[in-house]
Design an enzyme around this catalytic site. Structure first.
Site, PDB file in Angstrom:
ATOM      1  N   ASN A   7       0.882  -0.947   0.040  1.00 44.20           N
ATOM      2  CA  ASN A   7       0.002   0.083   0.150  1.00 44.20           C
ATOM      3  C   ASN A   7       0.882   1.314   0.055  1.00 44.20           C
ATOM      4  O   ASN A   7       1.599   1.547   1.053  1.00 44.20           O
ATOM      5  CB  ASN A   7      -0.843  -0.173   1.323  1.00 44.20           C
ATOM      6  CG  ASN A   7      -1.782   1.133   1.350  1.00 44.20           C
ATOM      7  OD1 ASN A   7      -1.680   2.200   0.545  1.00 44.20           O
ATOM      8  ND2 ASN A   7      -2.562   1.178   2.446  1.00 44.20           N
ATOM      9  N   ARG A  91      -2.641  -2.284  -3.294  1.00 45.07           N
ATOM     10  CA  ARG A  91      -3.846  -1.135  -2.962  1.00 45.07           C
ATOM     11  C   ARG A  91      -3.601  -0.319  -4.252  1.00 45.07           C
ATOM     12  O   ARG A  91      -2.556   0.449  -3.922  1.00 45.07           O
ATOM     13  CB  ARG A  91      -3.935  -0.753  -1.818  1.00 45.07           C
ATOM     14  CG  ARG A  91      -5.046   0.263  -1.485  1.00 45.07           C
ATOM     15  CD  ARG A  91      -4.853   0.776  -0.303  1.00 45.07           C
ATOM     16  NE  ARG A  91      -5.820   1.809  -0.072  1.00 45.07           N
ATOM     17  CZ  ARG A  91      -6.058   2.626   0.794  1.00 45.07           C
ATOM     18  NH1 ARG A  91      -5.236   2.927   1.928  1.00 45.07           N
ATOM     19  NH2 ARG A  91      -7.062   3.382   0.958  1.00 45.07           N
ATOM     20  N   HIS A 180     -12.343   4.264  -0.355  1.00 45.71           N
ATOM     21  CA  HIS A 180     -12.357   3.458   0.830  1.00 45.71           C
ATOM     22  C   HIS A 180     -13.088   2.020   0.550  1.00 45.71           C
ATOM     23  O   HIS A 180     -13.699   1.589   1.415  1.00 45.71           O
ATOM     24  CB  HIS A 180     -12.981   4.071   2.089  1.00 45.71           C
ATOM     25  CG  HIS A 180     -12.283   5.291   2.710  1.00 45.71           C
ATOM     26  ND1 HIS A 180     -12.963   6.294   3.220  1.00 45.71           N
ATOM     27  CD2 HIS A 180     -10.899   5.197   3.206  1.00 45.71           C
ATOM     28  CE1 HIS A 180     -12.084   7.144   3.630  1.00 45.71           C
ATOM     29  NE2 HIS A 180     -10.814   6.509   3.681  1.00 45.71           N
ATOM     30  N   HIS A 208     -16.887   4.625   7.594  1.00 46.53           N
ATOM     31  CA  HIS A 208     -15.573   4.294   7.619  1.00 46.53           C
ATOM     32  C   HIS A 208     -14.862   5.983   8.410  1.00 46.53           C
ATOM     33  O   HIS A 208     -14.934   6.853   7.411  1.00 46.53           O
ATOM     34  CB  HIS A 208     -14.942   4.252   6.408  1.00 46.53           C
ATOM     35  CG  HIS A 208     -13.233   4.066   6.300  1.00 46.53           C
ATOM     36  ND1 HIS A 208     -12.699   2.929   6.350  1.00 46.53           N
ATOM     37  CD2 HIS A 208     -12.524   4.876   6.575  1.00 46.53           C
ATOM     38  CE1 HIS A 208     -11.436   3.009   6.483  1.00 46.53           C
ATOM     39  NE2 HIS A 208     -11.278   4.544   6.486  1.00 46.53           N
ATOM     40  N   ASN A 211      -8.999   9.403   9.709  1.00 51.94           N
ATOM     41  CA  ASN A 211      -8.320  10.840   9.295  1.00 51.94           C
ATOM     42  C   ASN A 211      -9.183  11.040   8.001  1.00 51.94           C
ATOM     43  O   ASN A 211      -9.340  12.467   7.862  1.00 51.94           O
ATOM     44  CB  ASN A 211      -6.725  10.532   8.991  1.00 51.94           C
ATOM     45  CG  ASN A 211      -5.979  10.898   9.985  1.00 51.94           C
ATOM     46  OD1 ASN A 211      -6.291  11.975  10.825  1.00 51.94           O
ATOM     47  ND2 ASN A 211      -4.824  10.211  10.104  1.00 51.94           N
ATOM     48  N   ARG A 241      -9.543  17.693   6.317  1.00 51.85           N
ATOM     49  CA  ARG A 241     -10.216  18.125   5.062  1.00 51.85           C
ATOM     50  C   ARG A 241     -11.207  18.460   5.209  1.00 51.85           C
ATOM     51  O   ARG A 241     -12.340  18.212   5.876  1.00 51.85           O
ATOM     52  CB  ARG A 241     -10.322  16.710   4.022  1.00 51.85           C
ATOM     53  CG  ARG A 241      -9.018  16.084   3.357  1.00 51.85           C
ATOM     54  CD  ARG A 241      -9.215  15.172   2.504  1.00 51.85           C
ATOM     55  NE  ARG A 241      -8.366  13.819   2.905  1.00 51.85           N
ATOM     56  CZ  ARG A 241      -8.334  12.554   2.862  1.00 51.85           C
ATOM     57  NH1 ARG A 241      -9.746  12.397   2.295  1.00 51.85           N
ATOM     58  NH2 ARG A 241      -7.514  11.694   2.840  1.00 51.85           N
ATOM     59  N   ILE A 332     -11.773   6.368  14.224  1.00 52.59           N
ATOM     60  CA  ILE A 332     -12.599   7.187  14.876  1.00 52.59           C
ATOM     61  C   ILE A 332     -13.721   6.043  15.166  1.00 52.59           C
ATOM     62  O   ILE A 332     -14.239   5.909  16.483  1.00 52.59           O
ATOM     63  CB  ILE A 332     -13.077   8.355  14.666  1.00 52.59           C
ATOM     64  CG1 ILE A 332     -11.800   9.433  14.357  1.00 52.59           C
ATOM     65  CG2 ILE A 332     -14.239   9.124  15.172  1.00 52.59           C
ATOM     66  CD1 ILE A 332     -12.310  10.400  13.112  1.00 52.59           C
ATOM     67  N   ASN A 335     -12.804   3.218  17.915  1.00 54.06           N
ATOM     68  CA  ASN A 335     -12.147   3.948  19.086  1.00 54.06           C
ATOM     69  C   ASN A 335     -12.781   4.884  19.832  1.00 54.06           C
ATOM     70  O   ASN A 335     -12.738   4.926  20.920  1.00 54.06           O
ATOM     71  CB  ASN A 335     -10.752   4.271  19.052  1.00 54.06           C
ATOM     72  CG  ASN A 335     -10.031   2.931  18.470  1.00 54.06           C
ATOM     73  OD1 ASN A 335      -9.854   1.963  19.195  1.00 54.06           O
ATOM     74  ND2 ASN A 335      -9.326   3.254  17.381  1.00 54.06           N
ATOM     75  N   GLU A 384      -8.236  -4.068   5.742  1.00 55.18           N
ATOM     76  CA  GLU A 384      -8.220  -3.673   4.370  1.00 55.18           C
ATOM     77  C   GLU A 384      -7.214  -4.574   3.510  1.00 55.18           C
ATOM     78  O   GLU A 384      -7.184  -5.170   2.555  1.00 55.18           O
ATOM     79  CB  GLU A 384      -7.537  -2.278   3.681  1.00 55.18           C
ATOM     80  CG  GLU A 384      -8.951  -1.369   4.163  1.00 55.18           C
ATOM     81  CD  GLU A 384      -8.617   0.078   3.892  1.00 55.18           C
ATOM     82  OE1 GLU A 384      -7.954   0.586   5.097  1.00 55.18           O
ATOM     83  OE2 GLU A 384      -8.694   0.759   3.056  1.00 55.18           O
TER      84      GLU A 384
HETATM   85  P1  ADP Z   1      -6.283   6.778   8.200  1.00 55.76           P
HETATM   86  O1  ADP Z   1      -7.206   7.517   7.394  1.00 55.76           O
HETATM   87  O2  ADP Z   1      -4.865   7.589   8.502  1.00 55.76           O
HETATM   88  O3  ADP Z   1      -5.910   5.299   8.170  1.00 55.76           O
HETATM   89  P2  ADP Z   1      -7.212   5.917  11.020  1.00 55.76           P
HETATM   90  O4  ADP Z   1      -8.309   5.158  10.593  1.00 55.76           O
HETATM   91  O5  ADP Z   1      -6.048   5.263  11.434  1.00 55.76           O
HETATM   92  O6  ADP Z   1      -6.751   6.850   9.725  1.00 55.76           O
HETATM   93  O7  ADP Z   1      -7.900   6.998  12.075  1.00 55.76           O
HETATM   94  C1  ADP Z   1      -6.959   7.946  12.645  1.00 55.76           C
HETATM   95  C2  ADP Z   1      -7.819   8.664  13.580  1.00 55.76           C
HETATM   96  O8  ADP Z   1      -8.445   7.971  14.307  1.00 55.76           O
HETATM   97  C3  ADP Z   1      -7.049   9.509  14.368  1.00 55.76           C
HETATM   98  O9  ADP Z   1      -6.587  11.026  13.933  1.00 55.76           O
HETATM   99  C4  ADP Z   1      -7.823   9.913  15.497  1.00 55.76           C
HETATM  100  O10 ADP Z   1      -8.688  11.117  15.161  1.00 55.76           O
HETATM  101  C5  ADP Z   1      -8.778   8.681  15.590  1.00 55.76           C
HETATM  102  N1  ADP Z   1      -8.584   7.846  16.703  1.00 55.76           N
HETATM  103  C6  ADP Z   1      -7.522   6.955  17.052  1.00 55.76           C
HETATM  104  N2  ADP Z   1      -7.658   6.351  18.236  1.00 55.76           N
HETATM  105  C7  ADP Z   1      -8.498   7.014  18.681  1.00 55.76           C
HETATM  106  C8  ADP Z   1      -9.199   6.947  20.350  1.00 55.76           C
HETATM  107  N3  ADP Z   1      -8.718   5.952  20.840  1.00 55.76           N
HETATM  108  N4  ADP Z   1     -10.043   7.755  20.443  1.00 55.76           N
HETATM  109  C9  ADP Z   1     -10.355   8.742  19.534  1.00 55.76           C
HETATM  110  N5  ADP Z   1      -9.981   8.676  18.458  1.00 55.76           N
HETATM  111  C10 ADP Z   1      -9.157   7.964  17.888  1.00 55.76           C
END
Ligand code: ADP
Length: 398
Positions: A7, A91, A180, A208, A211, A241, A332, A335, A384
């Site tokens: 990727n 990817r 995505h 999804h 970030n 964004r 997000i 988590n 993924e």
């Molecule tokens: P990417 O699009 O880079 O793959 P991810 O899916 O890994 O992103 O998401 C990253 C984001 O998830 C972080 O910037 C943060 O906002 C959020 N995040 C990660 N862990 C937590 C947590 N424990 N609580 C709240 N938000 C979280």
């Protein structure tokens, strides 16, 4: 068979070696800061310790070579030679209208991926450099491309056409594509499996939220609408964004701030979103803490995000004339219990009820709605890389 999943990001290359019979990850890692000072490779074998080394890498093809070196390293490698790699799954961000599903990468397919650079000039060239590097280093190993856009190619015209002169679609393929897709597809299938029902019988909304964030309406196993568009800038407000914005406002802003279109897009991609509103961070953990400490702008940013998610979920329930399951995934979605709870509060009109104690767990597959909720709400960690490995195996076996 061992499948290498690659990727390529703008200055990174993530890799995973997956044993496809057992679907286990033998090793994974990331090459970071490619083309920058202090580039480094991290490597984590399944039963070993994660290590990180500073290694000079000026291009993505050098990064592929370094990833292959660490995988075959005499001391810590999980394979002895490259011959133990049966296939490589790449990817790829954009498959345009040409690719409606994943593909084996023969010369014709590689050319079609290259043709898609015109509509994805930032992303497809990176994937191509990974593809060319693997072709050079492992010329006999079959390769596949799994596209972020392909899953959404089932969207009907009413969802993908913009309200602009039709000739722009005909001449330039200017339309909504969505992204995505690998994640939305994996999560929708996993939701059906966990519910014990065929995907073809369910109306699912996949959120999804990472970030980059997008929501997809998956009707009877097929994507019928999604929030991202011609590029991943459309739709929801995200980490940095802006999401959707009145295009005419940009002219006003460019004039006031003396910006050209590249400056403007740079701001919309990198300085906007919850980061731009809060003035603090794009990370929801930081924003949650700032809100607790009394920051009104952090609280606004979090509320706007939840509000927009809830609006799109409502829109997609209308688009599908109903919804059986809503699933949260990515950083997000997996988590952040507060954001899930806020979004679901808006959805009370759908008869959605959240089980607070289930919702307070994180990072695992779980149902978070109560047994009397009209719609099942779930959290499903996305995977993924596994989806890419599965697609690769399917293509090689067919
Ligand atoms: P990417 O699009 O880079 O793959 P991810 O899916 O890994 O992103 O998401 C990253 C984001 O998830 C972080 O910037 C943060 O906002 C959020 N995040 C990660 N862990 C937590 C947590 N424990 N609580 C709240 N938000 C979280």
């Amino acid at each position: 068979m061992n499948i290498l999943v690659i990727n390529c990001g703008s200055s990174s290359l993530k890799y995973q070696l997956i044993q496809s019979d057992t679907e286990t990850v033998l090793a994974k890692g990331i090459c970071e800061r490619i083309g920058l000072e202090e580039s480094r490779v991290s490597y984590e074998p399944a039963n070993g310790k994660k290590e990180t080394k500073i290694v000079s890498m000026s291009t993505h093809s050098e990064a592929v070579r370094i990833a292959l070196d660490v995988l075959t390293n005499e001391q810590s490698g999980v394979i002895k030679t490259l011959e133990e790699i049966g296939a490589v799954g790449h990817r790829v961000a954009h498959g345009g209208e040409f690719f409606t599903s994943s593909t084996l990468l023969n010369e014709k397919a590689i050319k079609a991926v290259a043709d898609c650079c015109e509509i994805a000039p930032l992303h497809n060239p990176l994937s191509l450099s990974g593809i060319y590097a693997c072709k050079e280093l492992m010329p006999k190993v079959p390769m596949t491309a799994v596209f972020d856009t392909a899953f959404h190619q089932t969207m009907p015209k009413k969802a993908y056409l913009y309200g602009v002169p039709y000739e722009y679609y005909e001449k330039y393929k200017m339309r909504r594509y969505g992204f995505h897709g690998t994640s939305h597809s994996y999560v929708a299938k996993r939701a059906a499996a966990l519910l014990g029902k065929p995907a073809a019988s369910l109306k699912t909304i996949v959120c999804h939220l990472g970030n980059g964030s997008s929501i997809a309406a998956v009707e009877y196993g097929k994507s019928i609408d999604t929030t991202m568009g011609f590029t991943p800038l459309e739709g929801l407000i995200m980490g940095t964004r802006s999401g959707s914005i009145d295009p005419a406002a940009l002219q006003y802003l460019m004039h006031k701030e003396n910006l050209n279109i590249d400056d403007m897009l740079g701001i919309l991609n990198k300085k906007s979103g919850v980061y731009g509103i809060s003035g603090r961070s794009s990370d929801f953990r930081d924003l949650g803490e700032a809100k607790k400490a009394g920051s009104e702008r952090a609280a606004d940013a979090l509320e706007i995000f939840a509000y927009q998610c809830a609006k799109f979920i409502g829109a997609y329930a209308a688009a599908m004339k109903g919804v059986d399951a809503i699933v949260f995934t990515a950083g997000i979605g997996e988590n952040d219990k507060d954001t899930r709870e806020r979004i679901c509060e808006y959805l009370c009109w759908l008869g959605i009820r959240i089980d607070e104690s289930a919702n307070s767990r994180r990072g695992e597959e779980m149902k978070i709605s109560t047994s009397d909720s009209n719609v099942t709400v779930m959290v499903i960690p996305t995977n993924e890389e596994l989806e890419i490995a599965r697609e690769t195996l399917r293509l090689i076996m067919s």
